[in-house]
Scaffold this active site. Structure first.
Site, PDB file in Angstrom:
ATOM      1  CG  HIS A   3     -34.991  33.831   2.785  1.00  0.00           C
ATOM      2  ND1 HIS A   3     -35.227  33.289   4.029  1.00  0.00           N
ATOM      3  CD2 HIS A   3     -33.654  33.749   2.598  1.00  0.00           C
ATOM      4  CE1 HIS A   3     -34.083  32.893   4.559  1.00  0.00           C
ATOM      5  NE2 HIS A   3     -33.117  33.158   3.709  1.00  0.00           N
ATOM      6  CE  LYS A  21     -26.820  32.988   7.241  1.00  0.00           C
ATOM      7  NZ  LYS A  21     -25.780  32.435   6.364  1.00  0.00           N
ATOM      8  CE  LYS A  25     -29.219  35.480   5.059  1.00  0.00           C
ATOM      9  NZ  LYS A  25     -27.863  35.505   4.519  1.00  0.00           N
ATOM     10  CG  ASP A  37     -25.170  36.413   6.481  1.00  0.00           C
ATOM     11  OD1 ASP A  37     -24.311  37.308   6.323  1.00  0.00           O
ATOM     12  OD2 ASP A  37     -25.406  35.535   5.631  1.00  0.00           O
ATOM     13  CD  GLU A  97     -22.834  33.888   6.966  1.00  0.00           C
ATOM     14  OE1 GLU A  97     -23.376  33.206   7.865  1.00  0.00           O
ATOM     15  OE2 GLU A  97     -23.051  33.694   5.759  1.00  0.00           O
ATOM     16  CG  ASP A 152     -21.170  33.919   2.917  1.00  0.00           C
ATOM     17  OD1 ASP A 152     -20.696  33.153   2.054  1.00  0.00           O
ATOM     18  OD2 ASP A 152     -22.399  34.120   3.013  1.00  0.00           O
ATOM     19  CE  LYS A 174     -22.875  30.801   1.528  1.00  0.00           C
ATOM     20  NZ  LYS A 174     -23.496  32.111   1.305  1.00  0.00           N
ATOM     21  CD  GLU A 209     -25.824  29.142   5.518  1.00  0.00           C
ATOM     22  OE1 GLU A 209     -26.220  29.934   6.377  1.00  0.00           O
ATOM     23  OE2 GLU A 209     -25.251  29.514   4.462  1.00  0.00           O
TER      24      GLU A 209
HETATM   25  C1  MUC Z   1     -25.734  33.879   2.785  1.00  0.00           C
HETATM   26  O1  MUC Z   1     -25.279  34.986   2.656  1.00  0.00           O
HETATM   27  O2  MUC Z   1     -25.269  33.188   3.654  1.00  0.00           O
HETATM   28  C2  MUC Z   1     -27.556  31.499   3.202  1.00  0.00           C
HETATM   29  C3  MUC Z   1     -28.569  31.363   4.042  1.00  0.00           C
HETATM   30  C4  MUC Z   1     -29.479  32.375   3.758  1.00  0.00           C
HETATM   31  O3  MUC Z   1     -30.537  32.591   4.307  1.00  0.00           O
HETATM   32  O4  MUC Z   1     -28.991  33.143   2.776  1.00  0.00           O
HETATM   33  C5  MUC Z   1     -27.842  32.540   2.266  1.00  0.00           C
HETATM   34  C6  MUC Z   1     -26.775  33.416   1.807  1.00  0.00           C
HETATM   35 MG    MG Z   2     -23.872  34.786   4.263  1.00  0.00          MG
END
Ligand code: MUC
Ligand code: MG
Length: 369
Positions: free
Chosen positions: A18, A163, A165, A194, A220, A245, A269, A323
């Site tokens: 991941h 979402k 990354k 994000d 994000e 975040d 969170k 999420e």
């Molecule tokens: C984040 O920064 O949001 C949440 C989902 C994911 O894949 O990583 C986290 C951390």
């Molecule tokens: Mg995040």
């Protein structure tokens, strides 16, 4: 009365690497907390971090040792029904350590709700929904793999919100990756990104302009958490919702961001906020300020995910969904019966406390020695 506070480190392999801009998660470490009361009630809590110390200033190992050394001795002998008194004491004598405090508070509230024979959500104000829409994070790092993974999730009826990354590559390459996925998936799915703080303000201006034009639904934490001014300027400049975040570490940050119109959406969170009650306060501030709510994750396993679900089920507004996919990223579960994901939603557990049953054999198999 609290008799014992135990902490366990569990190392659970992920189903695939991941990839975030700050770390790649191959194995997730769950810090489980078990509180035992003299009437036989037990309560469970959990803390997780992302990539050890890559994401925040607590690590699984520091959480365990700080609870064992400094926090557990304070709790033993206290009356578990006085959750607020216990947390006030912890917050008074122990600085920081929000994740450790979250795990303890979750365990206390789980125990208390079990004693009262009510779901945890009812101690947090009462649920207004029974199921929560769940986004899936595409973070393999490969555009075609991500598209195939998203299509699998759509076919399974598990996720229709994705979402992505980004932040590791050039802005143009990242945007091309996102827009290719958006195009392949079509307009009936929601695609968000994000950036995990990776962009400078100038890069963010360039990147967000292209993402907005491509119909991306939320951006994000595009810039460093410390650069609140940049986040605020981006939120004002763009129509696309800008989500806070990493900058959001509890109610005080929520208040300051809300007062300065520093973001359009809060990712709430429980670990980042320092516990369920503070996360609830973050959400309350957002609602008063007209800021949208997103139920975030620190890639928790089943315990932290169930706790988050109980809290998010009490939010009047959840316009950006959740999420809460953490357990689905892991190869192994620690529950007797897994959490139920159905029709693109996580079902909020209904039994007393967290509404889950831990399987001691599964826990033992994952325990770090
Ligand atoms: C984040 O920064 O949001 C949440 C989902 C994911 O894949 O990583 C986290 C951390
Ligand atoms: Mg995040």
């Amino acid at each position: 009365m609290i008799e014992k506070v135990e902490t366990l480190l569990l190392d659970v392999p992920a189903i695939r690497p991941h990839k975030l801009s700050v770390a790649t998660v191959n194995v997730q470490t769950l810090v489980l907390v078990r509180i035992l009361c003299d009437d036989g009630t037990e309560g469970w809590g959990e803390a997780t971090t992302i990539g050890g110390l890559s994401y925040g200033e607590e690590s699984p190992e520091s959480i365990k040792i700080n609870i064992d050394t400094y926090m557990a001795p304070l709790l033993v002998g206290m009356e578990e029904s006085r959750t607020a008194v216990i947390m006030a004491r912890l917050n008074k004598v122990i600085q920081g350590n929000r994740f450790a405090k979250c795990a303890l508070e979750t365990a206390l509230l789980d125990a208390r709700a079990r004693q009262l024979n009510i779901p945890l959500s009812e101690l947090l104000g009462g649920r207004v929904r029974e199921a929560l829409p769940v986004a899936w994070t595409l973070a393999s790092g490969d555009t075609q793999k991500d598209i195939a993974e998203a299509n699998r999730m759509l076919d399974l009826g598990r996720h229709r919100i994705f979402k992505l990354k980004i932040g590791l590559r050039d802005v143009a390459d990242d945007v091309a990756h996102v827009l290719a996925i958006k195009k392949a998936l079509g307009d009936s799915v929601s695609v968000r990104v994000d950036v995990n703080q990776a962009w400078s303000e100038l890069q963010a201006e360039r990147g967000i302009a292209m993402l907005e034009a491509g119909g991306i639904d939320a951006i994000e934490q595009p810039v460093a958490a410390a650069n609140r001014g940049a986040l605020q300027r981006l939120a004002r400049r763009f129509q696309a919702p800008i989500m806070a975040d990493e900058v959001l570490k509890g109610p005080q940050d929520a208040f300051e961001l809300a007062a300065s119109s520093g973001a359009d959406v809060f990712s709430v969170k429980i670990n980042q906020a320092g516990g369920l009650i503070k996360a609830r306060q973050v959400a309350d501030i957002a609602v008063q300020a007209g800021i949208g709510l997103y139920g975030g994750t620190m890639l928790e396993g089943a315990v932290g995910t169930a706790a988050s679900a109980h809290l998010f089920s009490t939010f009047s507004d959840l316009s950006f969904d959740t999420e809460l996919f953490g357990p689905l990223l892991l190869t192994q579960d620690i529950l007797r019966e897994p959490l139920v994901y159905r029709d693109f939603m996580l079902q909020v557990p209904q039994g007393p406390g967290l509404g889950i049953a831990i399987d001691p054999d599964r826990v033992a198999a994952l325990l770090r020695h």
